[in-house]
Every structure is written in structure tokens, then in C-alpha cells.
Design an enzyme around this catalytic site. Sequence first.
Site, PDB file in Angstrom:
ATOM      1  N   ASP A   1     -13.501  56.847  32.479  1.00  0.00           N
ATOM      2  CA  ASP A   1     -14.552  56.136  32.237  1.00  0.00           C
ATOM      3  C   ASP A   1     -14.046  55.579  30.752  1.00  0.00           C
ATOM      4  OD1 ASP A   1     -16.944  54.721  32.067  1.00  0.00           O
ATOM      5  OD2 ASP A   1     -17.696  56.317  30.854  1.00  0.00           O
TER       6      ASP A   1
ATOM      7  N   ASP B   1     -16.651  53.633  27.921  1.00  0.00           N
ATOM      8  CA  ASP B   1     -17.798  53.653  27.115  1.00  0.00           C
ATOM      9  C   ASP B   1     -18.042  55.074  26.800  1.00  0.00           C
ATOM     10  OD1 ASP B   1     -17.539  50.967  26.920  1.00  0.00           O
ATOM     11  OD2 ASP B   1     -19.254  50.530  27.580  1.00  0.00           O
TER      12      ASP B   1
ATOM     13  N   THR C   1     -13.976  51.355  34.770  1.00  0.00           N
ATOM     14  CA  THR C   1     -15.179  50.804  34.013  1.00  0.00           C
ATOM     15  C   THR C   1     -15.800  49.691  34.756  1.00  0.00           C
ATOM     16  OG1 THR C   1     -15.694  50.024  31.869  1.00  0.00           O
ATOM     17  CG2 THR C   1     -13.516  49.507  32.772  1.00  0.00           C
ATOM     18  N   ALA C   2     -17.002  49.522  34.471  1.00  0.00           N
ATOM     19  CA  ALA C   2     -17.785  48.297  34.501  1.00  0.00           C
ATOM     20  C   ALA C   2     -17.386  47.199  33.998  1.00  0.00           C
ATOM     21  CB  ALA C   2     -19.416  48.571  34.640  1.00  0.00           C
TER      22      ALA C   2
ATOM     23  N   LYS D   1     -18.137  52.767  41.625  1.00  0.00           N
ATOM     24  CA  LYS D   1     -17.040  52.995  41.087  1.00  0.00           C
ATOM     25  C   LYS D   1     -16.173  54.259  42.077  1.00  0.00           C
ATOM     26  CE  LYS D   1     -17.344  53.419  36.571  1.00  0.00           C
ATOM     27  NZ  LYS D   1     -17.715  54.024  35.300  1.00  0.00           N
TER      28      LYS D   1
ATOM     29  N   ASP E   1     -18.895  60.120  30.491  1.00  0.00           N
ATOM     30  CA  ASP E   1     -19.999  60.736  29.478  1.00  0.00           C
ATOM     31  C   ASP E   1     -21.425  60.696  30.269  1.00  0.00           C
ATOM     32  OD1 ASP E   1     -21.743  57.943  28.235  1.00  0.00           O
ATOM     33  OD2 ASP E   1     -20.201  57.719  29.594  1.00  0.00           O
TER      34      ASP E   1
ATOM     35  N   ASN F   1     -24.628  58.569  35.660  1.00  0.00           N
ATOM     36  CA  ASN F   1     -24.368  57.603  36.505  1.00  0.00           C
ATOM     37  C   ASN F   1     -23.145  57.650  37.020  1.00  0.00           C
ATOM     38  OD1 ASN F   1     -26.671  56.219  35.792  1.00  0.00           O
ATOM     39  ND2 ASN F   1     -25.918  54.907  34.025  1.00  0.00           N
TER      40      ASN F   1
END
Length: 271
Positions: free
Chosen positions: A23, A25, A129-130, A174, A197, A200
Site C-alpha cells: 500500500d 499512504d 494504491t487508490a 484492490k 496500514d 480497509n
Amino acid sequence: MGTEATGAVSASALAVRAGAFFDLDNTLVQGASLFHLARGLTAHGMVSRLQIAGHALRQVRFRVFGEQSGLLDDVQEHALDFVRGHEVTRMQKICEAVYDDYLADKIWPGTRALSEAHLLTGKEVWLVTAAPIELAEVIAARLGLTGALGTRPESVDGVYTGRIAGPLLHGPDKARQVARLARERGLNLAHSYAYSDSANDLPLLSLVGHPVAVNPDRGLRRHARNNGWAIVDYRGTRRAGVGLPVAGAAAVGAVAAGAAAAAVHWAGERD
């Protein structure tokens, strides 16, 4: 700190094609990458602060109220309003500047060391990642990763429409994209690692044999402890290497010395 890394990857694991999925962030980058992307977009005159403010408000509502009915749809529908009408090539150049100006010194040293160790043991390492794929690909390229999966803005003739081409890369979507990537590239998910982290990303973390909670939020930390997952937390310090588990610190030294091989092995590994 939770479960610590020990030992080395077994010889049998090296014969299996596997991946490591990171991931972005708060996992690989300190803080929110979209905040720095917004700084870059405004600094280069691509969007106004008012446009960014409207986008930020939707993100805050989503963060506060979660995936309640309508909120995720609203975020997906308007997530890329601010790039409508702009050229893709311009966005790509700005993303390069955003990395160089803002993100390069915000990469968590410990997480980067883990990604490098996985590469040295022959795994494919993917950023998932989004964030927009343009930014994700720049970060992956700068760090020498295998590649990136990110949210894909729709474009026609090299110009953004403001819509998303497919789903926002978040939560279950994801995980679905990683599963699809693994099938296409022949990666064994039971031997693979995932780092995040956020609670979600439980669908992604549950997809692999070796889930790792990095700087976890409260929900993820609780889930990781209840399920015996590895936990690492770098938030107590900004110094390079501090907070990295014992074997991870050794891997950092191996990478820095230009060693030909390094390994990461989390407690409880079943290879």
C-alpha cells in the site's frame, strides 16, 4: 512492536514465484500522497485551490463516515473532476515533479528496505494504491519496483474526461486486482506478502500467506494481533532503519553494501 522478522527465506520459497504488495499512504509514504499531488497540481497551475478543496471535502467525509451508502459512489464519481480537460502527458510530468519535490524524502526507510529485500530474493514487488496510476507508476519506477496498480483516470485522445476507468482501487477492488495480477503473472499468493496500514485493506492482506500491518490504524492492529499477523510501526522515529525488525535491519545493511542477496522472513512463516 508486534511480531518481529527473524531468520531467512527457505530455499523452497525461492523456487516459487511470489510477490510483495505494498500500500502507499502511511505504509510506504509518510502521510497522504494525494495531499502532495494537490500541492504539485496547484503549484504548476493545473488546478485551483477551490477545486482541490472540494475534492478534499469529499475525501474527509468518506474518511469520517466510511463506506456508508452513497459516499463511496460519490467519491468515485467525483474523484477526478479536477483533472477534466487536462492532458495526460502534463499530469505525468507533474507527478514526476511531485515525487522529486515532495515525496522522495517521505519514503519510510524501513518499508523501502523491505521492498528492496523482496526484490533481492526474486519476488515481484508491486505498489497497490487508490492514488492515480500516473503517480503510482512514477513512485514505483523511482524505487525500482516491478510495477504499480492504481486508480486509472479515463482519457480520450490523451485528455482526461474526469471519470474513472473502472473502479476506485480501494478495499475489495484492490484485492481483486491483485488476485487478477497474480493469475496473469503466475504468482503464488500463499507465498506472497502484503503490507498496509489500514483496516480497509483487510481483503488484500487476507489474500496472501504473509500479511504485515505497517503503522496500523486501530482496527488493523486489533485484527493483526487477533490473527497473529506481523506488525511493524515506524511512527516513533524518522531515522533511517529505526523501527525495522532485526532481520530487516540486516537486510538494509546488505542492500547498502551491495550484497547479492538478502532475505526477509516473518515469524510464523509456513514455507
